[in-house]
Design an enzyme around this catalytic site. Structure first.
Site, PDB file in Angstrom:
ATOM      1  N   GLU A 191      -5.894   2.342   5.893  1.00 57.46           N
ATOM      2  CA  GLU A 191      -5.367   2.231   4.530  1.00 57.46           C
ATOM      3  C   GLU A 191      -5.857   3.371   3.666  1.00 57.46           C
ATOM      4  O   GLU A 191      -5.149   3.857   2.788  1.00 57.46           O
ATOM      5  CB  GLU A 191      -5.809   0.894   3.923  1.00 57.46           C
ATOM      6  CG  GLU A 191      -5.440   0.721   2.465  1.00 57.46           C
ATOM      7  CD  GLU A 191      -5.915  -0.591   1.902  1.00 57.46           C
ATOM      8  OE1 GLU A 191      -6.465  -0.603   0.784  1.00 57.46           O
ATOM      9  OE2 GLU A 191      -5.758  -1.623   2.592  1.00 57.46           O
ATOM     10  N   CYS A 204     -11.466  -1.015   1.330  1.00 61.55           N
ATOM     11  CA  CYS A 204     -10.942  -1.493   2.619  1.00 61.55           C
ATOM     12  C   CYS A 204     -10.412  -0.327   3.432  1.00 61.55           C
ATOM     13  O   CYS A 204      -9.580   0.447   2.959  1.00 61.55           O
ATOM     14  CB  CYS A 204      -9.838  -2.517   2.395  1.00 61.55           C
ATOM     15  SG  CYS A 204     -10.439  -4.099   1.760  1.00 61.55           S
ATOM     16  N   ARG A 222       0.793  -1.229   0.000  1.00 54.61           N
ATOM     17  CA  ARG A 222       0.000   0.000   0.000  1.00 54.61           C
ATOM     18  C   ARG A 222       0.832   1.288   0.000  1.00 54.61           C
ATOM     19  O   ARG A 222       0.359   2.327   0.415  1.00 54.61           O
ATOM     20  CB  ARG A 222      -0.962   0.020   1.195  1.00 54.61           C
ATOM     21  CG  ARG A 222      -2.030  -1.070   1.150  1.00 54.61           C
ATOM     22  CD  ARG A 222      -2.934  -0.872  -0.080  1.00 54.61           C
ATOM     23  NE  ARG A 222      -4.091  -1.765  -0.053  1.00 54.61           N
ATOM     24  CZ  ARG A 222      -4.198  -2.878  -0.767  1.00 54.61           C
ATOM     25  NH1 ARG A 222      -3.193  -3.243  -1.564  1.00 54.61           N
ATOM     26  NH2 ARG A 222      -5.289  -3.624  -0.705  1.00 54.61           N
TER      27      ARG A 222
END
Length: 778
Positions: free
Chosen positions: A756, A686, A637
């Site tokens: 995230e 998410c 990420r």
């Protein structure tokens, strides 16, 4: 591509020409002339200004801001600007491909060899004089070709013109030595002052260059009587040398075959057009000297509507007490003449000069002379040296120039919005002429200052005023633009400024303006994986929505060029069409290429960087870089280098070939899995990163946190790692719910979940520290 034996009259292979650095003031007019003469021209420049773009597109020149190095061999020959270094990826690729490579001056020489060429040369005034000649050619409708080294302020005068004439007029630049190639029919020498000390080690070397040019001239030489040039060059040519200039009463004389009858007309023309300013009067006489070859039937007012050349004595603003001028002058002689002219025009005003030195080598060489010329002003303000392609040299810094002044030292200021505002406050209390002087990027600082004055000290208006003529007409620029409907979460406030650039030039102009005005910026794609705070974003939000930013091009050999705004779903679809496997996981990621590269987006066990071959990005300094995958530090990420810059696009590659039906079957299976496991309500995807050795969704599900709710923000009962908007949620609701989920997971499992989703304009640590805990409901 043509072989080297298939060449035309100027020695170029048949095929398309590539101009690298086409946005330069010398490159663009030449490129336009070549295109309009029947050649096929493509141009690359990573900082193409809008007026230049307008000219090139109107001339029919193709522009490619994302030209890839391995596409260079498609071209027949390369023409490059002196600003393009030998390490430039396109230069290197062209060399490796064995393409003919020409500097701008070398191509102009080849063109000139096919014409009866009139060269306008000298240390100063070439572009203005050539512009006057172009003005006369167009006003008198003469069949004479010309190529300028700048852009006329009058939009009706093109910077180059093709009339299929046997004659061509152009300025010839001495700075890179290509002047040594030319053998003109006629040569007009305006002046000679030692300059370009990085190339000419002494004044004698520069003078020899002009003497050699005179010796190669075929028909006649015109020399200004200024600075004793007539005496210095007398007897050095194989052809007649004629003089032009201004006598004591400003009568203009051009002597040819002992006839001076045309002199009085020259006097009337230049004095009518330029009642003050010796440089322009001399330049005007030089232009008329060239024109007498073609006509003598013009009126005394023929030059009166000459609007000048961009960045030459351009009046940016005028009020009762303030005149703002911008000029390209950067040599001591030019500055001396400019300041004398401004004194004469705006009598009674105090003269304030903001000067940006051009190149460290020139500053080091001429700091004493620069200080003497600048001292004609009442107040002197210095900006840091514009280095061009030079590295800083000892003795050539702005402090060295400041220290060269006798008596009171000039002030050194930064080139930013705060300095412009402070300057505006200081010059508005007495009649003032404010001159921004220099050949670097001082025009940008001058633009900020002028926008602030015009806006009445209103920040929002000033920012948009500054950008008004620097953006394409298609570029969207708004203030106070709501962002919630541009995100998949459907929450958040407005952006102070919002823009949709049409191309790279727009993007760089927007970013440059944001930096100058002290605005932070944020680039968003389709708004997934993003949370906008309720207070919005107090800066510039950029969205890549135009067609150019959504481009997907199959390059063959399993490779795609994908621009920053392209949807991942569309990339997946295009790969499927050509039977390329490995892209299937992109189908369900609701984002665009730019964001996915920044975060190394992934799904189904695959990551975008699994496919990356190269990335083109703007680095944190605003420079375009074309880098291989190996240059990036990518992980879960995050991609470090892209997080500090802006991904403009990438080459994605998969070596896997498969049947289209098999690829479609895989895509469909991924799609069904997503629909079954992910909520349909608005969300940002998410919300948490998976902690090492576990899964965020599994932890939330295991510990009974699904359904936790703050306001209208709720942990999804379909997938625990999604927070959904049940209708009317705020960003504050989402942030507080993130806090409470983290607290619950930590209490029950010991894991600390890290968000995230990106939070626009602030860090999660900052946001979570600001919020207060509220009782949650399940």
């Amino acid at each position: 591509m043509a072989t080297s034996k298939q060449v035309d009259a100027i020695g170029l292979p048949a095929g398309k020409l590539l101009f690298i650095g086409i946005g330069g003031m010398g490159m663009a007019p030449l490129a336009g002339w070549m295109q309009q003469s029947g050649y096929s021209v493509c141009g690359y420049d990573d900082d193409l200004q809008q007026p230049v773009r307008n000219f090139l597109t109107s001339a029919g020149v193709e522009l490619n801001e994302f030209l890839l190095a391995d596409q260079v061999d498609e071209y027949a020959a390369v023409v490059y600007s002196s600003a393009v270094g030998e390490s430039h990826p396109l230069y290197v690729a062209a060399k490796q491909a064995g393409l003919p490579m020409l500097r701008r001056g070398e191509l102009l020489y080849r063109v000139a060899e096919t014409k009866r060429f009139i060269a306008v040369v000298g240390s100063h005034g070439k572009t203005t004089t050539s512009g006057m000649i172009a003005h006369l050619i167009e006003r008198l409708n003469l069949d004479v070709d010309y190529i300028l080294g700048g852009f006329p302020s009058d939009p009706s005068i093109s910077p180059s013109s093709v009339k299929q004439s046997e004659w061509l007029v152009a300025e010839v630049d001495e700075s890179d030595g290509t002047i040594d190639l030319f053998s003109p029919e006629r040569t007009v020498i305006l002046n000679i002052d030692w300059d370009h000390s990085d190339y000419y080690g002494s004044e004698d070397q520069l003078e020899k260059t002009f003497l050699d040019l005179i010796s190669r001239t075929k028909e006649s030489v015109f020399v200004s009587v200024e600075s004793g040039l007539q005496e210095r060059f007398s007897g050095t040519a194989k052809v007649p040398i004629y003089s032009f200039g201004l006598e004591g009463d400003f009568s203009a004389t051009v002597v040819e075959n002992d006839e001076v009858k045309i002199g009085s007309l020259f006097r009337d023309v230049v004095l009518h057009a330029f009642p003050s300013g010796r440089f322009n009067q001399v330049n005007g006489v030089a232009a008329l000297a060239v024109m007498q070859k073609f006509t003598d039937s013009y009126s005394s007012g023929i030059l009166s509507d000459f609007a000048g050349i961009a960045r030459r004595q351009t009046v940016l603003y005028r009020s009762e007490d303030l005149v703002v001028v911008e000029d390209y002058a950067h040599h001591p002689t030019e500055i001396y003449e400019l300041l004398n002219c401004l004194r004469a025009i705006e009598r009674g005003n105090q003269l304030v000069v903001v000067f940006q030195p051009h190149r460290y080598s020139r500053t080091r060489q001429f700091k004493a002379e620069l200080s003497e010329s600048l001292s004609l002003a009442d107040q002197i303000i210095l900006l840091p040296v514009y280095g061009a392609h030079e590295d800083e040299l000892v003795g050539g810094a702005i402090e060295d120039l400041r220290d060269a002044f006798a008596g009171q030292s000039p002030e050194i200021i930064s080139m930013d919005f705060s300095a412009a505002c402070d300057l505006a406050e200081r010059v508005q209390h007495s009649p003032t002429t404010l001159a921004f002087v220099g050949a670097g990027d001082i025009e940008i600082f001058a633009g900020v200052f002028t926008a602030w004055i015009r806006s009445g000290a209103n920040f929002e208006i000033a920012y948009q005023e500054f950008l008004k003529d620097r953006l394409s007409p298609e570029c969207v620029l708004k203030s106070n633009e709501p962002l919630a409907n541009k995100t998949t979460m459907r929450v958040g406030g407005a952006a102070r400024f919002y823009a949709e650039p049409q191309h790279l030039g727009d993007l760089k102009s927007l970013l440059r303006a944001a930096k100058l005005f002290g605005l932070s910026h944020f680039c968003m794609g389709r708004g997934s994986n993003l949370l906008v705070p309720d207070e919005g974003f107090d800066g510039l939000v950029i969205r890549f929505s135009s067609e150019a930013w959504r481009k997907i091009e199959y390059l063959g050999d399993g490779r795609f060029w994908v621009a920053a705004g392209a949807r991942l779903k569309q990339v997946c679809g295009q790969a499927a069409k050509v039977g390329l496997a490995g892209f299937e996981f992109l189908e369900g990621i609701p984002g665009s290429v730019g964001g996915s590269l920044r975060m190394n987006a992934g799904a189904m066990g695959s990551w975008i960087f699994d496919l990356v071959e190269r990335v083109i990005l703007l680095d944190e300094e605003g420079r375009v870089a074309d880098l291989p995958k190996s240059a990036f530090h990518f992980g879960y990420r995050k991609v470090e280098e892209i997080s500090r810059g802006i991904a403009l696009g990438a080459i994605l590659k998969s070596p896997e070939q498969s049947e289209v039906s098999a690829i479609r079957e895989c895509i469909d299976s991924y799609s069904k899995l997503r629909r079954a496991s992910q909520p349909r309500d608005p969300s940002a995807g998410c919300i948490f990163k998976n902690p090492e050795g576990n899964y965020a969704g599994k932890l939330i599900d295991t510990h009974g946190i699904k359904g936790m709710r703050v306001g209208a923000a709720e942990v999804s009962d379909v997938h625990g790692n999604f927070i959904v908007n049940r209708g009317g949620a705020t960003a504050g609701d989402v942030i507080e719910l993130v806090r409470q989920v983290r607290a619950a997971v930590k209490e029950k499992s010991g894991y600390v979940l890290e968000p995230e989703v990106l939070l626009m304009g602030k860090s999660w640590d900052e946001a979570l520290a600001e919020e207060k805990m509220e009782k949650f409901t399940i």
